[in-house]
Design an enzyme around this catalytic site. Structure first.
Site, PDB file in Angstrom:
ATOM      1  N   CYS A   2     -75.903 -84.128 110.022  1.00 51.50           N
ATOM      2  CA  CYS A   2     -76.204 -84.965 108.864  1.00 51.50           C
ATOM      3  C   CYS A   2     -75.833 -86.414 109.191  1.00 51.50           C
ATOM      4  O   CYS A   2     -74.802 -86.678 109.801  1.00 51.50           O
ATOM      5  CB  CYS A   2     -75.473 -84.569 107.596  1.00 51.50           C
ATOM      6  SG  CYS A   2     -75.903 -82.936 107.000  1.00 51.50           S
ATOM      7  N   ARG A  29     -79.122 -86.716 114.086  1.00 51.57           N
ATOM      8  CA  ARG A  29     -78.003 -85.940 113.537  1.00 51.57           C
ATOM      9  C   ARG A  29     -78.455 -84.773 112.671  1.00 51.57           C
ATOM     10  O   ARG A  29     -77.636 -83.959 112.239  1.00 51.57           O
ATOM     11  CB  ARG A  29     -77.094 -86.852 112.703  1.00 51.57           C
ATOM     12  CG  ARG A  29     -76.470 -87.964 113.502  1.00 51.57           C
ATOM     13  CD  ARG A  29     -75.580 -88.804 112.629  1.00 51.57           C
ATOM     14  NE  ARG A  29     -74.352 -88.123 112.295  1.00 51.57           N
ATOM     15  CZ  ARG A  29     -73.237 -88.167 113.009  1.00 51.57           C
ATOM     16  NH1 ARG A  29     -73.200 -88.877 114.111  1.00 51.57           N
ATOM     17  NH2 ARG A  29     -72.163 -87.520 112.627  1.00 51.57           N
ATOM     18  N   TRP A  76     -78.774 -81.729 108.212  1.00 53.04           N
ATOM     19  CA  TRP A  76     -78.717 -80.512 109.019  1.00 53.04           C
ATOM     20  C   TRP A  76     -78.077 -79.492 108.091  1.00 53.04           C
ATOM     21  O   TRP A  76     -76.908 -79.596 107.755  1.00 53.04           O
ATOM     22  CB  TRP A  76     -77.875 -80.736 110.275  1.00 53.04           C
ATOM     23  CG  TRP A  76     -77.895 -79.567 111.208  1.00 53.04           C
ATOM     24  CD1 TRP A  76     -78.851 -79.284 112.153  1.00 53.04           C
ATOM     25  CD2 TRP A  76     -76.919 -78.522 111.298  1.00 53.04           C
ATOM     26  NE1 TRP A  76     -78.518 -78.126 112.814  1.00 53.04           N
ATOM     27  CE2 TRP A  76     -77.339 -77.639 112.311  1.00 53.04           C
ATOM     28  CE3 TRP A  76     -75.735 -78.243 110.623  1.00 53.04           C
ATOM     29  CZ2 TRP A  76     -76.622 -76.498 112.674  1.00 53.04           C
ATOM     30  CZ3 TRP A  76     -75.016 -77.102 110.977  1.00 53.04           C
ATOM     31  CH2 TRP A  76     -75.467 -76.251 111.987  1.00 53.04           C
ATOM     32  N   ASN A 100     -71.872 -85.652 104.493  1.00 53.97           N
ATOM     33  CA  ASN A 100     -71.926 -84.999 105.797  1.00 53.97           C
ATOM     34  C   ASN A 100     -70.636 -84.200 105.930  1.00 53.97           C
ATOM     35  O   ASN A 100     -69.561 -84.783 105.879  1.00 53.97           O
ATOM     36  CB  ASN A 100     -72.020 -86.077 106.890  1.00 53.97           C
ATOM     37  CG  ASN A 100     -71.798 -85.525 108.286  1.00 53.97           C
ATOM     38  OD1 ASN A 100     -71.999 -84.348 108.531  1.00 53.97           O
ATOM     39  ND2 ASN A 100     -71.398 -86.399 109.193  1.00 53.97           N
ATOM     40  N   GLY A 101     -70.742 -82.888 106.056  1.00 49.23           N
ATOM     41  CA  GLY A 101     -69.534 -82.061 106.183  1.00 49.23           C
ATOM     42  C   GLY A 101     -69.645 -80.837 105.291  1.00 49.23           C
ATOM     43  O   GLY A 101     -70.756 -80.447 104.898  1.00 49.23           O
ATOM     44  N   GLU A 460     -75.813 -74.515 132.634  1.00 44.64           N
ATOM     45  CA  GLU A 460     -76.294 -75.711 131.950  1.00 44.64           C
ATOM     46  C   GLU A 460     -77.829 -75.793 132.015  1.00 44.64           C
ATOM     47  O   GLU A 460     -78.488 -76.149 131.035  1.00 44.64           O
ATOM     48  CB  GLU A 460     -75.634 -76.956 132.566  1.00 44.64           C
ATOM     49  CG  GLU A 460     -76.213 -78.304 132.193  1.00 44.64           C
ATOM     50  CD  GLU A 460     -76.175 -78.634 130.706  1.00 44.64           C
ATOM     51  OE1 GLU A 460     -75.602 -77.862 129.928  1.00 44.64           O
ATOM     52  OE2 GLU A 460     -76.775 -79.659 130.327  1.00 44.64           O
ATOM     53  N   LYS A 464     -80.272 -75.934 128.799  1.00 47.21           N
ATOM     54  CA  LYS A 464     -81.285 -76.980 128.558  1.00 47.21           C
ATOM     55  C   LYS A 464     -82.629 -76.336 128.230  1.00 47.21           C
ATOM     56  O   LYS A 464     -83.322 -76.753 127.309  1.00 47.21           O
ATOM     57  CB  LYS A 464     -81.466 -77.886 129.798  1.00 47.21           C
ATOM     58  CG  LYS A 464     -80.375 -78.874 130.070  1.00 47.21           C
ATOM     59  CD  LYS A 464     -80.335 -80.072 129.146  1.00 47.21           C
ATOM     60  CE  LYS A 464     -79.464 -79.842 127.963  1.00 47.21           C
ATOM     61  NZ  LYS A 464     -78.050 -80.048 128.075  1.00 47.21           N
ATOM     62  N   GLU A 467     -82.561 -74.711 124.728  1.00 48.43           N
ATOM     63  CA  GLU A 467     -82.466 -75.675 123.628  1.00 48.43           C
ATOM     64  C   GLU A 467     -83.794 -76.324 123.296  1.00 48.43           C
ATOM     65  O   GLU A 467     -84.115 -76.497 122.128  1.00 48.43           O
ATOM     66  CB  GLU A 467     -81.526 -76.828 124.029  1.00 48.43           C
ATOM     67  CG  GLU A 467     -80.076 -76.581 123.834  1.00 48.43           C
ATOM     68  CD  GLU A 467     -79.273 -77.844 124.113  1.00 48.43           C
ATOM     69  OE1 GLU A 467     -79.323 -78.344 125.251  1.00 48.43           O
ATOM     70  OE2 GLU A 467     -78.595 -78.324 123.194  1.00 48.43           O
ATOM     71  N   HIS A 483     -74.485 -56.925 139.611  1.00 51.43           N
ATOM     72  CA  HIS A 483     -73.647 -56.102 138.733  1.00 51.43           C
ATOM     73  C   HIS A 483     -74.297 -55.856 137.375  1.00 51.43           C
ATOM     74  O   HIS A 483     -73.628 -55.411 136.451  1.00 51.43           O
ATOM     75  CB  HIS A 483     -72.278 -56.763 138.557  1.00 51.43           C
ATOM     76  CG  HIS A 483     -71.511 -56.879 139.839  1.00 51.43           C
ATOM     77  ND1 HIS A 483     -71.010 -55.789 140.519  1.00 51.43           N
ATOM     78  CD2 HIS A 483     -71.218 -57.965 140.603  1.00 51.43           C
ATOM     79  CE1 HIS A 483     -70.409 -56.189 141.620  1.00 51.43           C
ATOM     80  NE2 HIS A 483     -70.531 -57.511 141.707  1.00 51.43           N
ATOM     81  N   LYS A 582     -77.337 -83.324 116.923  1.00 51.58           N
ATOM     82  CA  LYS A 582     -76.661 -83.926 118.062  1.00 51.58           C
ATOM     83  C   LYS A 582     -75.147 -83.797 117.977  1.00 51.58           C
ATOM     84  O   LYS A 582     -74.487 -83.503 118.962  1.00 51.58           O
ATOM     85  CB  LYS A 582     -77.053 -85.407 118.121  1.00 51.58           C
ATOM     86  CG  LYS A 582     -76.469 -86.168 119.282  1.00 51.58           C
ATOM     87  CD  LYS A 582     -77.180 -85.840 120.552  1.00 51.58           C
ATOM     88  CE  LYS A 582     -76.584 -86.509 121.760  1.00 51.58           C
ATOM     89  NZ  LYS A 582     -76.941 -85.800 122.982  1.00 51.58           N
TER      90      LYS A 582
END
Ligand code: M6R
Length: 587
Positions: A2, A29, A76, A100-101, A460, A464, A467, A483, A582
């Protein structure tokens, strides 16, 4: 997670366009919905739209708003589905709020407010704040008094801004565990980050946890968490906090990938790692999330090899909810691009409460919450990173961590100087990497393999791809594949291997043979001497030769490009992948 903005204009000049420009900068955000509210002729007028900011802009064209004071929000979603009704600003009768929160005690507050006759029309926790403020204003309190009272009632994390229909020159705002800056220029502004207000502000005050501000008639009055007046120092907004746009690039992500040589160069230049942080340190504890956690995993290899200090790397969101034992003489290192990730911040607080350990931060955003609570801060000089998928901040984190590890190894310190230009050479391969994208874009799943410090780079690379292209991908330690994960390999699944010609080459090469015996879509990132020894039936990208200790930094780059081009082929919104934001300021 947010983004909020608020602008208090002068002489009733319309601030709507400035709010929209600020929201453009904050969209990274959250992009579940966007909204704006202004005070117009003694009324709160608001407009909200589901989805990206563009939808709000389109709506605004047909329903123009005008007001001299206003707030805006990019959401968000946490509490309540991403519908227009749940979009912020959330209004009570004559109060509008952006938040925001998470308000953790909103259910109790809601229960009380309902008893007082307030009707809840949204599924959000934020609505409780709007009604609480309304109740206090109805009781005759001024916005300042009402706000102070409400701050004493709400629990959780928040950055809040509120406007009032009966007080058209007043805007109230507070911060507790979610970032908020107050900007000064022609207007007094509020923004979740400085970029969102830098076009109209030259100076800024970063609110600390618990602080709040009243902006009335163009003047800001600040209060601490006990509501005592304070006079925080204004800082000049520095250029490196400003989002300068996408430039010639189609996406921020591509721009940020391409900026890596200069980000690395700056990070090397501006960071001198002194010995003081290791004074009396016999153990290192790294705390981080997501991509930053993978940087921490690479650092473990480096720290144990070069510093000879045992190092643990912990997922911050897990760490604080078990009962970890923090040994004596531990140095905790938080790694974070945003500096705001609540899981990492809370994990650090656990360390603070339960030990005497010193805390260091590797952060990209200056003055961010995590950097402010740390004893030592190393800033990655990556510049503002807007693409939700972290790229240049990750390689810059690795540069700092390598700098810490190699600081007493003169040869490696010298080798550092070659890193930016070698990364440039890797970027020159972008057309070759683009050519690989069709081999992956139609797959349902992909496997990434690496050994040693390239194992976290495999993780990573997989993150990527997940995402931004929404292809399921997993990274494995190449030696671990036999394994279990090997059962996944068939002709359709792409297997992406990181195999430089280093001391682990033979081992990784035999893992590749094993994969090749079961599948045919094997893609290898290697170097010239490695390529000559690897099976001809595989697809190879030949990366420049680099000192083995620096391979994790350079090999991350082609994997970012690969994910980018695959996502493009799949028509995904690369900079704003679905469901993500983000900076993650909720647990
Ligand atoms: O800002 P931080 O580095 O603390 O963020 C941690 C993660 O949320 C972040 O790395 C996330 O995994 C990114 N989307 C990765 O691209």
């Amino acid at each position: 997670m947010c983004g909020i903005i608020g602008i208090a204009g002068i002489n009733n000049e319309n601030v709507v366009n400035h709010i929209i420009s600020g929201l453009e900068k904050l969209e990274y955000r959250g992009y579940d919905s966007a909204g704006i509210a202004v005070v117009q002729e003694g009324r709160i007028e608001k407009l909200r739209a589901v989805g990206k900011l563009q939808n709000l802009k389109t709506k605004l064209k047909n329903n123009p708003l005008s007001g001299g004071i206003g707030i805006g929000h990019t959401r968000w979603a946490t509490h309540g589905k991403p519908t227009e009704n749940n979009a912020h600003p959330i209004a009570s009768e004559g109060v509008a709020v952006v938040h925001n929160g998470i308000i953790e005690n909103y259910k109790e507050l809601k229960f009380d407010l309902q008893k007082d006759g307030f009707i809840f029309e949204t599924e959000t926790d934020t609505e409780a704040i709007a009604h609480l403020l309304q109740r206090e204003v109805n009781n005759g309190l001024s916005p300042r008094q009402a706000f102070q009272k409400v701050l004493g009632l709400i629990e959780g994390s928040y950055a809040i801004a509120a406007i009032f229909s009966s007080f058209p020159d007043v805007m109230m705002a507070a911060r507790h565990r979610s970032p908020l800056a107050v900007g000064f220029g022609k207007y007094v502004c509020l923004g979740s980050d400085v970029s969102s207000i830098s076009a109209i502000c030259s100076d800024v005050v970063y609110l600390e946890d618990g602080e709040w501000v009243e902006i009335a008639h163009g003047r800001a009055s600040f209060f601490d968490k006990n509501s005592n007046p304070i006079k925080p120092t204004k800082q000049k907004i520095s250029d490196d906090l400003i989002n300068t746009g996408k430039g010639e690039y189609a996406h921020y992500m591509l721009k940020e990938i391409m900026e890596q040589p200069s980000a690395i160069r700056r990070t090397i230049l501006y960071n001198r790692i002194g010995g003081e942080i290791f004074h009396n340190v016999s153990r290192i504890l790294i705390l981080a999330c997501g991509t930053s956690y993978y940087a921490g995993m690479v650092a473990k290899y480096w720290f144990e090899k070069f510093l000879k200090i045992p190092t643990d790397v912990e997922i911050a969101s897990e760490y604080r909810y078990r009962t970890p034992i923090i040994g004596p003489n531990t140095l905790a290192i938080a790694i974070t691009q945003s500096g705001e990730t609540i899981d990492t911040l809370e994990a650090l607080e656990y360390v603070r409460k339960n030990s005497n350990s010193k805390v260091a931060a590797v952060a990209n955003v200056k003055n961010s919450a995590i950097s402010r609570v740390s004893d030592f801060v190393f800033y990655t000089e990556a510049g503002v990173e807007i693409g939700v998928a972290s790229t240049k901040a990750f390689t810059a984190q690795l540069v700092i961590l390598a700098g810490i590890a190699f600081r007493n190894h003169e040869f490696l310190t010298r080798e550092f100087q070659n890193l930016p230009s070698i990364c440039e050479e890797a970027l020159d391969l972008c057309d070759d990497i683009k050519g690989l994208a069709p081999k992956i874009s139609t797959a349902n799943s992909a496997i990434y393999l690496g050994r040693g410090p390239l194992y976290p780079i495999a993780l990573e690379g997989a993150l990527k791809l997940k995402e931004i292209s929404y292809i399921h991908a997993e990274g494995f330690a190449a030696g671990e594949m036999k394994h279990g994960p090997i059962a996944l390999i068939d002709d359709d699944i792409p297997v992406i291997c990181l195999c430089p010609h280093n001391e682990l080459f033979e081992k990784t090469a035999s893992n590749i043979q094993v994969a090749l015996a079961r599948g045919k879509n094997i893609i290898i990132f290697t170097d010239l001497s490695g390529s000559e020894l690897l099976p001809p039936e595989t697809t190879k990208i030949i990366l420049p030769r680099i000192h083995t200790e620096f391979t994790p930094i350079m090999y991350a780059i082609p994997l970012q490009l690969l994910a980018y081009y695959v996502a493009l082929l799949r028509g995904a919104d690369v900079d704003k992948p679905r469901n993500l934001a983000k900076s993650v300021t909720v647990e």
